[in-house]
Design a protein around this motif. Structure first.
Motif, short mmCIF file in Angstrom:
data_model
loop_
_atom_site.label_atom_id
_atom_site.label_comp_id
_atom_site.label_asym_id
_atom_site.label_seq_id
_atom_site.Cartn_x
_atom_site.Cartn_y
_atom_site.Cartn_z
N UNK A 30 0.83 -1.21 0.00
CA UNK A 30 0.00 0.00 0.00
C UNK A 30 0.87 1.26 0.00
N UNK A 31 2.06 1.16 0.56
CA UNK A 31 2.95 2.32 0.57
C UNK A 31 3.42 2.66 -0.84
N UNK A 83 10.74 2.72 4.31
CA UNK A 83 11.07 1.42 3.75
C UNK A 83 12.55 1.09 3.93
N UNK A 84 13.40 2.10 3.86
CA UNK A 84 14.82 1.90 4.12
C UNK A 84 15.04 1.46 5.57
N UNK A 88 16.49 -2.18 7.17
CA UNK A 88 17.55 -2.25 8.17
C UNK A 88 17.07 -2.91 9.46
N UNK A 89 15.86 -2.57 9.89
CA UNK A 89 15.36 -3.01 11.19
C UNK A 89 14.87 -4.45 11.25
N UNK A 90 14.26 -4.94 10.18
CA UNK A 90 13.70 -6.31 10.23
C UNK A 90 14.75 -7.39 10.47
N UNK A 91 15.88 -7.38 9.77
CA UNK A 91 16.89 -8.40 10.08
C UNK A 91 17.37 -8.31 11.53
N UNK A 92 17.54 -7.09 12.02
CA UNK A 92 17.97 -6.91 13.41
C UNK A 92 16.93 -7.47 14.38
#
Length: 123
Positions: A30-31, A83-84, A88-92
């Motif tokens: 949606x973004x 989105x950037x 970065x945050x999801x793997x962390x």
């Protein structure tokens, strides 16, 4: 809920070969649509973390502190930055969840009369 490793780190460790079921394009599609609407060029005010100068220096560098500051940007720029940050945050986040799960499993395997000491040498 544990995010599958292939979704955050890629299949067989290849970052460009992530699983197709839960990529951010699928979950946050949606973004991408929002970036194509008229509202994409509207200016919005958001709070963004910046390094603010503080008194003194350390190792020849100015001391700083992270603080929130208002910043104006277009909706499409906001979506791009979000989105950037997700990339970065999801793997962390996935790594933290995995470590907590492993820690719980390790705790269940310890004998009842054990003492477990945690230290943080990096602090």
């Amino acid at each position: 809920k544990l995010i599958p490793f292939e979704c955050t780190h890629g299949i067989n460790g290849k970052d460009d070969a992530k699983c197709p079921c839960c990529r951010r394009e699928v979950k946050l599609g949606i973004l991408q649509t929002l970036k194509k609407l008229e509202a994409a060029n509207e200016i919005v005010e958001v709070m963004v973390w910046h390094d603010s100068p503080r008194q003194g220096t350390k190792n020849g560098k100015q001391n700083t502190q992270r603080e929130l500051y208002p910043e104006e940007m277009t909706v499409s720029e906001l979506v791009r930055r979000f989105l950037k940050a997700v990339d970065t945050g999801l793997p962390h986040y996935q790594e933290i969840c995995w470590l907590k799960l492993m820690q719980e499993i390790d705790f269940t395997l310890l004998p009842r009369d054990s003492i477990l000491i945690f230290t943080d040498f990096a602090a």
